[in-house]
Design a protein around this motif. Structure first.
Motif, PDB file in Angstrom:
ATOM      1  N   LYS A 100      11.963 -13.650   9.220  1.00  0.00           N
ATOM      2  CA  LYS A 100      13.042 -12.671   9.053  1.00  0.00           C
ATOM      3  C   LYS A 100      13.924 -12.577  10.300  1.00  0.00           C
ATOM      4  CE  LYS A 100      10.587  -9.830   5.672  1.00  0.00           C
ATOM      5  NZ  LYS A 100       9.743  -8.632   5.475  1.00  0.00           N
TER       6      LYS A 100
ATOM      7  N   ASN B 158       5.074  -4.788  -3.876  1.00  0.00           N
ATOM      8  CA  ASN B 158       6.301  -4.399  -4.575  1.00  0.00           C
ATOM      9  C   ASN B 158       6.013  -3.283  -5.583  1.00  0.00           C
ATOM     10  OD1 ASN B 158       8.507  -4.508  -6.664  1.00  0.00           O
ATOM     11  ND2 ASN B 158       9.299  -6.029  -5.242  1.00  0.00           N
TER      12      ASN B 158
ATOM     13  N   ILE C  32      13.206  -3.902  -1.967  1.00  0.00           N
ATOM     14  CA  ILE C  32      12.740  -5.283  -1.764  1.00  0.00           C
ATOM     15  C   ILE C  32      11.359  -5.231  -1.130  1.00  0.00           C
ATOM     16  CG2 ILE C  32      13.057  -7.379  -0.382  1.00  0.00           C
ATOM     17  CD1 ILE C  32      16.019  -7.124  -0.719  1.00  0.00           C
ATOM     18  N   LYS C  33      10.440  -5.926  -1.739  1.00  0.00           N
ATOM     19  CA  LYS C  33       9.121  -6.152  -1.133  1.00  0.00           C
ATOM     20  C   LYS C  33       8.655  -7.509  -1.617  1.00  0.00           C
ATOM     21  CE  LYS C  33       7.961  -3.298   1.798  1.00  0.00           C
ATOM     22  NZ  LYS C  33       8.989  -3.958   2.592  1.00  0.00           N
TER      23      LYS C  33
ATOM     24  N   SER D  75       7.095  -6.180   8.164  1.00  0.00           N
ATOM     25  CA  SER D  75       6.520  -6.640   6.899  1.00  0.00           C
ATOM     26  C   SER D  75       5.570  -5.562   6.387  1.00  0.00           C
ATOM     27  CB  SER D  75       5.778  -7.963   7.079  1.00  0.00           C
ATOM     28  OG  SER D  75       4.583  -7.762   7.818  1.00  0.00           O
TER      29      SER D  75
ATOM     30  N   THR E  34       8.645 -11.720   0.296  1.00  0.00           N
ATOM     31  CA  THR E  34       9.546 -12.675   0.943  1.00  0.00           C
ATOM     32  C   THR E  34       8.901 -14.057   0.974  1.00  0.00           C
ATOM     33  OG1 THR E  34      10.315 -10.901   2.417  1.00  0.00           O
ATOM     34  CG2 THR E  34      10.841 -13.154   3.081  1.00  0.00           C
TER      35      THR E  34
ATOM     36  N   GLU F 188       2.079 -10.097  -2.754  1.00  0.00           N
ATOM     37  CA  GLU F 188       3.497  -9.716  -2.768  1.00  0.00           C
ATOM     38  C   GLU F 188       3.795  -8.806  -3.959  1.00  0.00           C
ATOM     39  OE1 GLU F 188       5.111 -10.409  -0.183  1.00  0.00           O
ATOM     40  OE2 GLU F 188       4.841 -12.447   0.515  1.00  0.00           O
TER      41      GLU F 188
ATOM     42  N   HIS G  35      13.842 -16.257  -0.197  1.00  0.00           N
ATOM     43  CA  HIS G  35      13.702 -15.699  -1.550  1.00  0.00           C
ATOM     44  C   HIS G  35      13.125 -14.291  -1.396  1.00  0.00           C
ATOM     45  CE1 HIS G  35      14.316 -19.675  -3.288  1.00  0.00           C
ATOM     46  NE2 HIS G  35      13.290 -20.154  -2.595  1.00  0.00           N
ATOM     47  N   GLN G  36      13.555 -13.366  -2.268  1.00  0.00           N
ATOM     48  CA  GLN G  36      13.065 -11.989  -2.189  1.00  0.00           C
ATOM     49  C   GLN G  36      12.624 -11.499  -3.569  1.00  0.00           C
ATOM     50  OE1 GLN G  36      14.482 -10.738   1.937  1.00  0.00           O
ATOM     51  NE2 GLN G  36      12.695 -10.467   0.676  1.00  0.00           N
TER      52      GLN G  36
ATOM     53  N   GLU H 175      19.472  -5.714   0.793  1.00  0.00           N
ATOM     54  CA  GLU H 175      18.818  -4.646   0.023  1.00  0.00           C
ATOM     55  C   GLU H 175      19.694  -3.418  -0.163  1.00  0.00           C
ATOM     56  OE1 GLU H 175      14.601  -2.103  -0.057  1.00  0.00           O
ATOM     57  OE2 GLU H 175      14.960  -3.568   1.534  1.00  0.00           O
TER      58      GLU H 175
END
Length: 428
Positions: A419, A277, A247-248, A401, A250, A273, A312-313, A232
């Motif tokens: 993570k 974000n 980044i938000k 998270s 995952t 998600e 993946h992000q 990030e």
């Protein structure tokens, strides 16, 4: 003043390993590696800055003012970090949680020796006082023999917050969200090892190999180390343009291509998600507006999906045009800590974080990067990172998270473990 010379590098990947290994002889090192990730904002593939001529080290009190003065006086390359607890400089906040690492809140240095690699072209910049060492140093790097199979002690990793304790704390966060105190909180927990003796370089090379993240860092300040495989970017300044890429979101990677593509598509469409974000994108828009020219804050990409070796992000890109009345450090002061590591609203989220987390974050969820002589800068977000105090024999890595109203505590716990996987693997 600096002397610059250029060299052709036949094997850039092998050269990078030799470069960071050679740099270990110095007290201060910042090594940045993009791992061949390239977008419109990339400037270098790899940078090594080492051997401080001047430096600044301070706690949070007046830290941004001190950094501003240092940067404006030096007018040179500066490398270093901003720890999370600089929030106490910009807000009426404090940090009383346990700190096993004991890093300063802010540290930057002006390197005597600087290496900038782009594809197969290496620029070497040395301060004039040591430019007679360039050729000898370059020869030593090219011929450097990297030690392999370095013997290492077993590291006993402990979890600061038990699973049940974690689930209880997330339930408390959900109560705060349902009461309207916050919309989103980035909640983190620490994994740690005491009486630990590790070889930081060997662990870094291993972490980089299994992660290959675009904002990778090896940082050393005497006995204090950061080994970061961050995906990030926090913020970059290029001329009068600021770029932030939070980044938000995952999801797992899978060996089976079909399963992996499904995981990627599910992330892109996941309402939870996407919501987290978008909330943070909105917060970043607001942060950038503090130093922006009128109507210049733009969301260039919303909820883009990017794939890395481990996960993946979901990444958004927000830009602004800085008002010329602001100095470079003002852009950091008004956006730090980054929204992706706090939550929204930012102040309320940071207050709740301090109450429910059990470890002082320190450099974790801070930022590492550099200023160039013209005042441009580029900083990452310190996540997916191992921190090590060699003097205290203390190793730490934290994961977190984003908790929103749609969060399921068990799933948030599983995301944290996902993570933590690469750091666990490296330290075993």
């Amino acid at each position: 003043m600096r002397t610059s010379i250029y060299k052709f590098i036949e094997d850039p990947i092998a050269f990078k390993r030799k470069l960071v290994s050679w740099g270990q002889q110095f007290r201060e090192i910042t090594f940045l590696d993009s791992n061949s990730f390239s977008d419109e904002y990339s400037r270098f593939d790899c940078v090594l800055a080492t051997d401080a001529f001047t430096s600044i080290k301070t706690d949070y009190d007046n830290a941004f003012d001190d950094l501003k003065q240092y940067q404006q006086t030096a007018k040179d390359w500066l490398f270093g970090y901003l720890a999370y607890d600089l929030k106490n400089d910009t807000e009426h906040l404090k940090s009383d949680n346990f700190d096993g690492l004991d890093f300063p809140d802010l540290f930057f240095f002006q390197p005597k020796k600087l290496f900038l690699l782009k594809e197969d072209q290496l620029e070497i910049q040395y301060l004039n006082m040591c430019d007679d060492e360039i050729e000898e140093d370059f020869e030593n790097i090219i011929n450097y023999k990297i030690e392999t199979n370095v013997p290492a002690d077993a590291v006993l990793i402990q979890q600061r917050i038990s699973k049940q304790h974690y689930l209880d704390k997330v339930s408390k966060l959900l109560a705060h969200i349902n009461q309207g105190d916050v919309y989103e909180v980035n909640f983190c927990m620490e994994f740690f090892a005491e009486n630990a003796n590790i070889n930081p370089l060997e662990k870094f090379l291993k972490l980089n190999e299994i992660s290959q993240a675009p904002f990778t860092v090896f940082f050393k300040n005497n006995k204090q180390f950061l080994l970061s495989a961050s995906p990030e970017r926090y913020i970059k300044k290029e001329g009068d343009i600021l770029i932030s890429q939070p980044i938000k979101g995952t999801s797992k990677r899978f060996l089976d291509p079909v399963e992996d593509e499904l995981s990627k598509n599910n992330l892109a469409q996941d309402p939870k998600e996407r919501a987290e974000n978008i909330m943070i994108t909105d917060l970043v828009r607001n942060d950038l507006s503090h130093t922006a020219q009128k109507a210049s804050v733009i969301v260039k990409e919303l909820c883009g999906i990017y794939s890395f070796l481990q996960v993946h992000q979901m990444i958004s890109t927000i830009t602004s045009k800085m008002d010329l009345k602001y100095a470079p450090v003002d852009a950091l002061r008004t956006t730090f800590p980054m929204g992706s590591m706090t939550g929204a609203p930012k102040y309320a989220a940071m207050e709740i974080i301090e109450k429910l987390e059990e470890t002082k974050r320190g450099l974790y969820s801070g930022a590492v990067g550099y200023f160039s002589p013209n005042g441009d800068f580029d900083f990452n977000v310190v996540i997916r990172s191992i921190l090590y105090n060699q003097e205290k024999h203390y190793v730490s890595f934290s994961v977190g998270s984003a908790i929103t109203s749609l969060s399921i505590p068990e799933k948030e716990y599983e995301e944290c473990l996902l993570k933590a996987k690469a750091m666990h693997e490296v330290l075993q």
